[in-house]
Design an enzyme around this catalytic site. Structure first.
Site, PDB file in Angstrom:
ATOM      1  N   ASN A  94     -73.746 -68.450   6.071  1.00 45.88           N
ATOM      2  CA  ASN A  94     -73.180 -69.388   7.206  1.00 45.88           C
ATOM      3  C   ASN A  94     -73.169 -69.279   8.303  1.00 45.88           C
ATOM      4  O   ASN A  94     -72.826 -68.034   9.096  1.00 45.88           O
ATOM      5  CB  ASN A  94     -71.750 -69.646   6.543  1.00 45.88           C
ATOM      6  CG  ASN A  94     -71.681 -70.223   5.168  1.00 45.88           C
ATOM      7  OD1 ASN A  94     -72.587 -71.004   4.616  1.00 45.88           O
ATOM      8  ND2 ASN A  94     -70.610 -69.679   4.332  1.00 45.88           N
TER       9      ASN A  94
ATOM     10  N   GLU B  38     -69.895 -72.500  14.274  1.00 47.99           N
ATOM     11  CA  GLU B  38     -68.925 -73.301  13.814  1.00 47.99           C
ATOM     12  C   GLU B  38     -67.461 -73.197  14.660  1.00 47.99           C
ATOM     13  O   GLU B  38     -67.013 -74.248  14.926  1.00 47.99           O
ATOM     14  CB  GLU B  38     -68.828 -73.373  12.394  1.00 47.99           C
ATOM     15  CG  GLU B  38     -70.013 -73.755  11.582  1.00 47.99           C
ATOM     16  CD  GLU B  38     -70.039 -73.435  10.093  1.00 47.99           C
ATOM     17  OE1 GLU B  38     -69.108 -74.346   9.357  1.00 47.99           O
ATOM     18  OE2 GLU B  38     -70.505 -72.698   9.641  1.00 47.99           O
TER      19      GLU B  38
ATOM     20  N   LYS C 298     -75.511 -68.348   0.074  1.00 45.39           N
ATOM     21  CA  LYS C 298     -74.961 -68.566   1.375  1.00 45.39           C
ATOM     22  C   LYS C 298     -75.189 -67.696   2.623  1.00 45.39           C
ATOM     23  O   LYS C 298     -75.109 -66.601   2.558  1.00 45.39           O
ATOM     24  CB  LYS C 298     -73.657 -69.195   1.430  1.00 45.39           C
ATOM     25  CG  LYS C 298     -73.205 -70.406   0.501  1.00 45.39           C
ATOM     26  CD  LYS C 298     -74.111 -71.554   1.009  1.00 45.39           C
ATOM     27  CE  LYS C 298     -73.536 -72.274   2.278  1.00 45.39           C
ATOM     28  NZ  LYS C 298     -72.188 -72.857   1.917  1.00 45.39           N
TER      29      LYS C 298
ATOM     30  N   LYS D  51     -48.517 -71.728  31.732  1.00 44.46           N
ATOM     31  CA  LYS D  51     -49.490 -70.437  31.517  1.00 44.46           C
ATOM     32  C   LYS D  51     -49.973 -70.236  30.318  1.00 44.46           C
ATOM     33  O   LYS D  51     -51.105 -69.995  30.350  1.00 44.46           O
ATOM     34  CB  LYS D  51     -48.531 -69.299  32.026  1.00 44.46           C
ATOM     35  CG  LYS D  51     -48.152 -69.222  33.350  1.00 44.46           C
ATOM     36  CD  LYS D  51     -47.105 -67.859  33.533  1.00 44.46           C
ATOM     37  CE  LYS D  51     -46.256 -68.482  34.581  1.00 44.46           C
ATOM     38  NZ  LYS D  51     -45.669 -69.685  34.469  1.00 44.46           N
TER      39      LYS D  51
ATOM     40  N   GLN E 175     -43.081 -73.644  33.798  1.00 42.65           N
ATOM     41  CA  GLN E 175     -43.451 -72.376  33.146  1.00 42.65           C
ATOM     42  C   GLN E 175     -44.190 -72.525  32.093  1.00 42.65           C
ATOM     43  O   GLN E 175     -45.062 -71.686  31.455  1.00 42.65           O
ATOM     44  CB  GLN E 175     -42.000 -72.010  32.682  1.00 42.65           C
ATOM     45  CG  GLN E 175     -42.061 -70.585  31.842  1.00 42.65           C
ATOM     46  CD  GLN E 175     -40.660 -69.943  31.776  1.00 42.65           C
ATOM     47  OE1 GLN E 175     -39.890 -69.486  32.672  1.00 42.65           O
ATOM     48  NE2 GLN E 175     -39.999 -69.905  30.404  1.00 42.65           N
TER      49      GLN E 175
ATOM     50  N   TYR F 135     -40.391 -77.444  42.650  1.00 42.33           N
ATOM     51  CA  TYR F 135     -40.654 -76.734  41.262  1.00 42.33           C
ATOM     52  C   TYR F 135     -39.825 -77.306  40.166  1.00 42.33           C
ATOM     53  O   TYR F 135     -38.542 -77.532  40.415  1.00 42.33           O
ATOM     54  CB  TYR F 135     -40.455 -75.162  41.445  1.00 42.33           C
ATOM     55  CG  TYR F 135     -40.296 -74.280  40.139  1.00 42.33           C
ATOM     56  CD1 TYR F 135     -41.514 -73.777  39.739  1.00 42.33           C
ATOM     57  CD2 TYR F 135     -39.161 -73.979  39.409  1.00 42.33           C
ATOM     58  CE1 TYR F 135     -41.557 -73.182  38.563  1.00 42.33           C
ATOM     59  CE2 TYR F 135     -39.005 -73.395  38.250  1.00 42.33           C
ATOM     60  CZ  TYR F 135     -40.387 -72.782  37.860  1.00 42.33           C
ATOM     61  OH  TYR F 135     -40.368 -72.327  36.665  1.00 42.33           O
TER      62      TYR F 135
ATOM     63  N   SER G  26     -70.504 -66.556   1.348  1.00 44.84           N
ATOM     64  CA  SER G  26     -69.454 -67.415   0.810  1.00 44.84           C
ATOM     65  C   SER G  26     -68.934 -66.281  -0.393  1.00 44.84           C
ATOM     66  O   SER G  26     -69.810 -65.491  -1.127  1.00 44.84           O
ATOM     67  CB  SER G  26     -70.226 -68.749   0.228  1.00 44.84           C
ATOM     68  OG  SER G  26     -69.485 -68.861  -1.005  1.00 44.84           O
TER      69      SER G  26
ATOM     70  N   HIS H 193     -81.708 -89.923  19.487  1.00 47.67           N
ATOM     71  CA  HIS H 193     -81.117 -90.624  18.234  1.00 47.67           C
ATOM     72  C   HIS H 193     -81.445 -89.675  17.003  1.00 47.67           C
ATOM     73  O   HIS H 193     -81.141 -90.207  15.810  1.00 47.67           O
ATOM     74  CB  HIS H 193     -81.665 -91.862  17.849  1.00 47.67           C
ATOM     75  CG  HIS H 193     -81.696 -92.979  19.173  1.00 47.67           C
ATOM     76  ND1 HIS H 193     -80.803 -93.716  19.504  1.00 47.67           N
ATOM     77  CD2 HIS H 193     -82.857 -92.912  20.134  1.00 47.67           C
ATOM     78  CE1 HIS H 193     -81.011 -94.559  20.544  1.00 47.67           C
ATOM     79  NE2 HIS H 193     -82.185 -93.841  21.018  1.00 47.67           N
TER      80      HIS H 193
ATOM     81  N   ASN I 154     -40.391 -69.054  42.944  1.00 48.35           N
ATOM     82  CA  ASN I 154     -41.269 -70.320  42.813  1.00 48.35           C
ATOM     83  C   ASN I 154     -42.620 -69.962  43.574  1.00 48.35           C
ATOM     84  O   ASN I 154     -43.674 -70.234  43.087  1.00 48.35           O
ATOM     85  CB  ASN I 154     -40.585 -71.465  43.502  1.00 48.35           C
ATOM     86  CG  ASN I 154     -39.191 -71.681  42.628  1.00 48.35           C
ATOM     87  OD1 ASN I 154     -39.104 -71.164  41.679  1.00 48.35           O
ATOM     88  ND2 ASN I 154     -38.522 -72.555  43.133  1.00 48.35           N
TER      89      ASN I 154
HETATM   90  N1  ARG Z   1     -40.719 -67.984  34.845  1.00 53.47           N
HETATM   91  C1  ARG Z   1     -40.832 -68.856  35.881  1.00 53.47           C
HETATM   92  C2  ARG Z   1     -42.249 -69.621  35.717  1.00 53.47           C
HETATM   93  O1  ARG Z   1     -43.152 -69.365  34.987  1.00 53.47           O
HETATM   94  C3  ARG Z   1     -40.776 -68.389  37.168  1.00 53.47           C
HETATM   95  C4  ARG Z   1     -40.201 -69.129  38.378  1.00 53.47           C
HETATM   96  C5  ARG Z   1     -38.843 -69.477  38.060  1.00 53.47           C
HETATM   97  N2  ARG Z   1     -38.282 -69.917  38.911  1.00 53.47           N
HETATM   98  C6  ARG Z   1     -37.168 -70.654  38.967  1.00 53.47           C
HETATM   99  N3  ARG Z   1     -36.660 -71.261  39.839  1.00 53.47           N
HETATM  100  N4  ARG Z   1     -36.449 -70.449  37.721  1.00 53.47           N
HETATM  101  O2  ARG Z   1     -42.071 -70.951  36.154  1.00 53.47           O
END
Ligand code: ARG
Length: 458
Positions: free
Chosen positions: A285, A290, A283, A325, A322, A317, A277, A156, A110
């Site tokens: 573009n 975009e 064209k 990320k 998880q 936690y 195009s 505007h 954690n």
């Molecule tokens: N892969 C987990 C995460 O990204 C790591 C931490 C996991 N901790 C646990 N107590 N299961 O959060």
């Protein structure tokens, strides 16, 4: 293989559960931070006598070996591991035997994952910041070249007052400068070390959290262990900063798209940053612009996704975390891609100054200056505003423009009009007289450019 955490259970999880639970396919990106964090942790354990100095040295050597092998490509991630932390520990133990099993003393995944993500993101902030700086330089250089190129300024999306293209571009330079500032601010708050918070409550070992924090380049430690392992506000803050930055890029993109159209033709993107195009031979573009506009939605989505993951979580936690990320990785990747393409696209963009000037000549863009002329001759602004409006109406009715009305036609509206009116309403005068700070005159734009350059050199 039985899990490293087998004990209470036999650790033989269902394959579906394994796949569902596993994060190594995305958290492997943090291998370097994970290993460097472990090196600092092993050093601390040794320095505090929690493990022997010899064991600490063995662990550090083993970890450095793994890092090296990953970097040169002789070691591959074992995708059957649950996450990057388990992979490194498993590899270490297979290389060192029992000593490897000592690394996880006074630590939990954690605090380990909280450490890794902070270290990883602060590096990404540096890369993104460098790219923003490059874009600011490209924008500022273009502005320097076009500090006297007249274009219509809009409100505007209606022609409002004449400005220079340099002035318009410098508005974006200022926004991007604040984006840089927001990122550095975010990094400031991110740069506190959670390692040593352990699972949630701290530890009974006599650890030295400051030792680890200092070794890893943090400005201090997270002061509450529950907070240290369970908040991801720094990721949300980064995603907010990136969302705002993308919003700026998206507005800029929208303008580039408009300006590249035949209706405007203020700019011509270079062939290398446009596409054709498959069916319409004529064209060209503005796909890059975009896509930047489109990808902005994606970064907003990343922000929403993280905030939503976090909003109902009890301390400390939870495995939900998880999910923190992928959104922040995606936003960083997206921002980097957009910035990388934007700077050269701006650098290579050519500016159709004649078209801009022509557009500025229509739309009675100098009507404010007409009113200001009368004010300077003694009329109150509201009356001057009314007379100027009536003159514009006459021009529209008779298909004329302010520059071609005769002096006697002007005099029908006010005796204050003299021959000097024509100079006063010329676009060049309208621009060059706006010398207020931050305004559109060449000298004001020059000081904006100087300001931005000085900020970048700080
Ligand atoms: N892969 C987990 C995460 O990204 C790591 C931490 C996991 N901790 C646990 N107590 N299961 O959060």
């Amino acid at each position: 293989m039985a899990k490293m955490w087998a004990g209470r259970t036999d650790g033989n999880t269902n394959k579906l559960a394994d796949d569902f639970n596993s994060s190594i396919h995305f958290d492997c990106k943090m291998y370097k931070q994970d290993i460097l964090g472990s090196v600092a942790h092993a050093a601390m354990l040794g320095a505090k006598g929690i493990i022997s100095g010899a064991d600490a040295d063995t662990l550090i050597e083993g970890l450095e070996g793994i890092l090296n092998d990953l970097e040169i490509g002789t070691l591959e991630f074992d995708m059957t591991c649950e996450d990057i932390h388990m992979f490194v520990e498993q590899e270490l133990t297979s290389r060192l035997g029992d000593v490897g099993k000592k690394l996880h003393t006074a630590r939990s995944r954690n605090d380990q994952v909280a450490l890794d993500i902070r270290m990883y993101l602060r590096d990404r902030i540096d890369t993104i910041s460098a790219l923003i700086r490059e874009l600011i330089i490209a924008v500022t250089n273009k502005a320097e070249e076009h500090k006297a190129s007249i274009m219509p300024g809009y409100t505007h999306l209606q022609r409002a007052q004449p400005i220079t293209f340099g002035h318009h571009l410098m508005a974006y330079a200022m926004m991007l400068l604040r984006d840089l500032d927001r990122l550095s601010d975010c990094k400031k708050r991110m740069n506190f070390s959670p390692i040593g918070c352990c699972a949630l409550a701290g530890t009974t070992y006599d650890t030295d959290r400051h030792f680890e924090a200092e070794k890893l380049g943090f400005d201090g430690i997270c002061r509450n262990s529950l907070d240290g392992v369970s908040d991801r506000d720094f990721s949300a803050e980064l995603l907010s900063a990136l969302s705002i930055m993308m919003m700026h890029l998206s507005r800029f993109s929208e303008e580039i798209i408009l300006w590249s159209s035949w209706e405007f033709k203020f700019v011509e993107l270079s062939d290398s940053f446009t596409t054709g195009s498959s069916i319409m031979p004529q064209k060209k573009n503005p796909d890059m612009a975009e896509l930047v506009r489109g990808k902005t939605g994606r970064v907003y989505g990343d922000l929403m996704s993280l905030l939503t993951v976090l909003k109902g979580l009890p301390l400390a936690y939870n495995k939900d975390m998880q999910e923190d990320k992928e959104s922040v990785f995606d936003a960083c990747d997206t921002a980097e891609m957009c910035l990388s393409v934007f700077a050269p696209m701006i650098h290579e963009m050519s500016i159709c100054t004649d078209n801009m000037k022509k557009a500025a000549q229509g739309g009675f863009i100098n009507a404010t200056d007409l009113a200001d002329y009368l004010v300077k001759k003694g009329l109150p602004f509201r009356s001057a505003y009314k007379i100027s409006g009536q003159i514009v109406a006459k021009c529209i009715a008779e298909g004329k423009i302010l520059e071609t009305l005769t002096l006697s036609e002007y005099k029908e509206f006010s005796d204050l009009f003299e021959d000097d009116i024509y100079n006063e309403i010329s676009l060049e005068t309208c621009v060059s007289k706006r010398i207020s700070e931050g305004g559109t005159s060449v000298s004001s734009v020059e000081s904006q450019i100087a300001f931005v350059k000085a900020e970048l050199n700080k």
